[in-house]
Design an enzyme around this catalytic site. Structure first.
Site, PDB file in Angstrom:
ATOM      1  N   ASP A   1      27.761 -24.744  98.521  1.00 17.21           N
ATOM      2  CA  ASP A   1      26.958 -25.048  97.346  1.00 17.21           C
ATOM      3  C   ASP A   1      26.284 -26.397  97.566  1.00 17.21           C
ATOM      4  O   ASP A   1      26.716 -27.415  97.048  1.00 17.21           O
ATOM      5  CB  ASP A   1      27.869 -25.071  96.118  1.00 17.21           C
TER       6      ASP A   1
ATOM      7  N   ASP B   1      26.900 -15.202  90.837  1.00 18.47           N
ATOM      8  CA  ASP B   1      27.389 -16.534  90.539  1.00 18.47           C
ATOM      9  C   ASP B   1      28.906 -16.416  90.388  1.00 18.47           C
ATOM     10  O   ASP B   1      29.472 -15.317  90.316  1.00 18.47           O
ATOM     11  CB  ASP B   1      26.731 -17.083  89.272  1.00 18.47           C
TER      12      ASP B   1
ATOM     13  N   ARG C   1      27.906 -31.006  98.479  1.00 21.09           N
ATOM     14  CA  ARG C   1      29.298 -30.851  98.904  1.00 21.09           C
ATOM     15  C   ARG C   1      29.517 -31.598 100.221  1.00 21.09           C
ATOM     16  O   ARG C   1      30.501 -32.290 100.388  1.00 21.09           O
ATOM     17  CB  ARG C   1      29.661 -29.369  99.080  1.00 21.09           C
TER      18      ARG C   1
ATOM     19  N   LYS D   1      18.539 -19.011  93.393  1.00 19.57           N
ATOM     20  CA  LYS D   1      19.365 -18.768  92.214  1.00 19.57           C
ATOM     21  C   LYS D   1      18.675 -19.352  90.989  1.00 19.57           C
ATOM     22  O   LYS D   1      17.838 -20.239  91.120  1.00 19.57           O
ATOM     23  CB  LYS D   1      20.753 -19.390  92.415  1.00 19.57           C
ATOM     24  N   HIS D   2      18.932 -18.824  89.773  1.00 15.68           N
ATOM     25  CA  HIS D   2      19.926 -17.844  89.349  1.00 15.68           C
ATOM     26  C   HIS D   2      19.172 -16.723  88.646  1.00 15.68           C
ATOM     27  O   HIS D   2      18.671 -16.932  87.544  1.00 15.68           O
ATOM     28  CB  HIS D   2      20.929 -18.457  88.391  1.00 15.68           C
TER      29      HIS D   2
ATOM     30  N   ARG E   1      17.890 -30.003  88.977  1.00 11.87           N
ATOM     31  CA  ARG E   1      18.136 -29.059  90.073  1.00 11.87           C
ATOM     32  C   ARG E   1      16.945 -28.123  90.267  1.00 11.87           C
ATOM     33  O   ARG E   1      16.851 -27.448  91.294  1.00 11.87           O
ATOM     34  CB  ARG E   1      19.394 -28.246  89.790  1.00 11.87           C
TER      35      ARG E   1
ATOM     36  N   HIS F   1      29.054 -22.069  82.747  1.00  7.87           N
ATOM     37  CA  HIS F   1      30.416 -22.403  83.161  1.00  7.87           C
ATOM     38  C   HIS F   1      31.355 -22.390  81.957  1.00  7.87           C
ATOM     39  O   HIS F   1      32.563 -22.206  82.108  1.00  7.87           O
ATOM     40  CB  HIS F   1      30.460 -23.792  83.816  1.00  7.87           C
TER      41      HIS F   1
END
Length: 490
Positions: free
Chosen positions: A67, A249, A75, A167-168, A137, A180
């Site tokens: 990710d 996802d 990351r 995405k998404h 983002r 989330h």
């Protein structure tokens, strides 16, 4: 010996895991045809390439994803902050060659550590400024701009030998909820979804993107199920001409876990047309995570798929189709000859993307930073300390949670910065939608008219009472560029 249906179920599962080495359960699953793994922050070490080699040795077909978007989401550089431009910075610059070069550099970095699939770029058109999970983002709020930069980034990534994952789908940009934690509903007319939010996905498909990730959002016009579980939505993706791998996802997100559960979500996603099921990051439950949360979540998905296959509730042919798509991608990447990455200067790109509103005073010798950004989310470590550290350098810095702070605590933070000397800098990220951040700016302006704002979030659409350096990412490279501007004037 593992039975055939269990191996088939494993072949479409993509779990996260704890630690920087391969746990026993994961090794066994890899040897039994597990599709691969997804890396998150807890998996990153100075020897990530060896971990990837160990995974590929256990299963040569395994796809390793990460990710990694650059900018606010990293990351690979989880401990220090990203040194790659982020999407909003690239969108503000609007230089296609910069986006393609950033994609190529990201491919170079990920392939160097054995990663196969990059979970990016974000193709969402961020039309709701309240959006708590997309924001910077995204490349921006204009569909055509987002589309051209998505396509360029995909081309850069895939020319470098990595698979891109846009995405998404069908677009998470017009929501003010975070999937989330909740199940967002997109109450737009389907004509607007088609003309605005699907446009970047069309561009990615035309650019030959290898994978597309679904969103846990509901489009009522297309049914009551979230897109990840909705055959009408995933069927629409195929109608657009996409023949690659549809990735879900994370199934551990609340939109799925707290409705149909990880197991139910896995079965329904496959039935709807998904090919590779991202289970998620086992650290997400925080203190509530069990020591074997990674294995528990994996088994919940696998056992539910096996049960559905045995009962006939899930077509074996559908799962075999998904497995074959995943394996075809693995074979394609194994045979790829990556193009040599061009020379790359991310710092120069980010400096060009900086925008200043108002008049900056003469350069300062030191900066005193009051970090008033929002708290981090599961998707974005918005409040990561390395941003304030890079901005302040050796100068004063203090963290202030303005959503919870009293007036006395706000005044104390500003007074502490003033006492330390240097120019007062307010580090914020939601000036248009966070009243507390705007109030702090007003409070600081009354105290020190020479103070300055550094905004790591979406560019402010409403004037602030202090000059603003628009950075567009909560990243190390963005903070360093802002510091250079304030200290050196460039």
């Amino acid at each position: 010996m593992t039975d055939e249906l269990t191996r088939l179920a494993s072949s479409v599962l993509w779990p996260g895991f704890f630690g920087t080495s391969v746990p026993a359960w994961l090794r066994a699953a890899l040897e039994d045809d597990l599709a691969g793994v997804v890396y998150f922050g807890q998996n990153i070490s100075s020897d990530l390439a060896s971990l990837s080699a160990e995974i590929h040795a256990a299963n040569p077909h395994a796809l390793i994803g990460i990710d990694e978007e650059g900018g606010s989401v990293t990351r690979l550089e989880v401990a220090t902050g990203s040194t790659l431009p982020g999407a909003a910075q690239l969108g503000a610059l609007d230089d296609i060659s910069a986006s393609e070069a950033t994609g190529a550099e990201l491919a170079r970095r990920t392939r160097a550590v054995g990663v196969d699939v990059v979970l990016g770029p974000v193709a969402d058109v961020n039309t709701d400024p309240r959006n708590p999970v997309i924001g910077v983002r995204s490349f921006g709020a204009d569909a055509a701009l987002v589309a051209r930069h998505v396509a360029a980034t995909v081309q850069g990534l895939q020319s470098g030998g990595a698979a891109a994952c846009v995405k998404h789908f069908p677009g998470h940009g017009d929501t003010h909820l975070d999937s989330h934690h909740a199940l967002p509903v997109i109450a737009l007319d389907t004509s607007e979804i088609e003309s605005v939010h699907l446009e970047p996905f069309r561009a990615a498909i035309a650019a030959g993107v290898d994978t597309i990730m679904t969103a846990h959002i509901v489009v009522p016009a297309w049914g009551e199920q979230p897109a990840t579980l909705n055959p009408a939505v995933l069927g629409r993706l195929r109608e657009l001409g996409f023949e690659g791998v549809i990735i879900t996802d994370a199934l551990d997100m609340a939109a799925i876990r707290e409705s149909v559960g990880i197991g139910g979500g896995a079965v329904q996603a496959l039935a709807a047309g998904a090919d590779l099921l991202c289970i998620g990051n086992p650290t997400n439950p925080g203190d509530a995570a069990a020591s074997d949360q990674d294995e528990q979540d994996f088994l919940a998905a696998r056992e539910a798929i096996v049960a559905a296959l045995r009962s006939g509730a899930l077509s074996r042919e559908r799962v075999e189709q998904a497995r074959d798509r995943v394996r075809a991608l693995s074979a394609k990447l194994a045979a790829a000859t990556p193009a040599e990455a061009p020379a790359f200067d991310g710092a120069a790109i980010v400096r060009r993307a900086l925008r200043v509103t108002g008049e900056l005073d003469a350069v300062a010798s030191a900066l005193s930073v009051v970090d008033a950004r929002r708290r981090s989310t599961l998707a974005v470590d918005s409040a990561a300390s390395y941003v304030a550290e890079a901005l302040a350098g050796d100068g004063f810095r203090v963290r202030l949670d303005v959503a919870r702070a009293t007036d006395e605590e706000r005044d104390a933070a500003l007074a502490g910065a003033a006492a330390a000397g240097g120019r007062l800098v307010l580090l914020i990220d939601r000036p248009d939608v966070d009243a507390e951040q705007r109030e702090l700016v007003e409070r600081a302006a009354r105290r020190d008219p020479h103070a300055v704002v550094v905004n790591a979030g979406l560019a402010a659409q409403h004037p602030l009472s202090l000059p603003v350096v628009e950075v567009g990412a909560a990243s190390r490279i963005g903070a360093e560029a802002a510091r250079s501007l304030l200290i050196h004037g460039a």
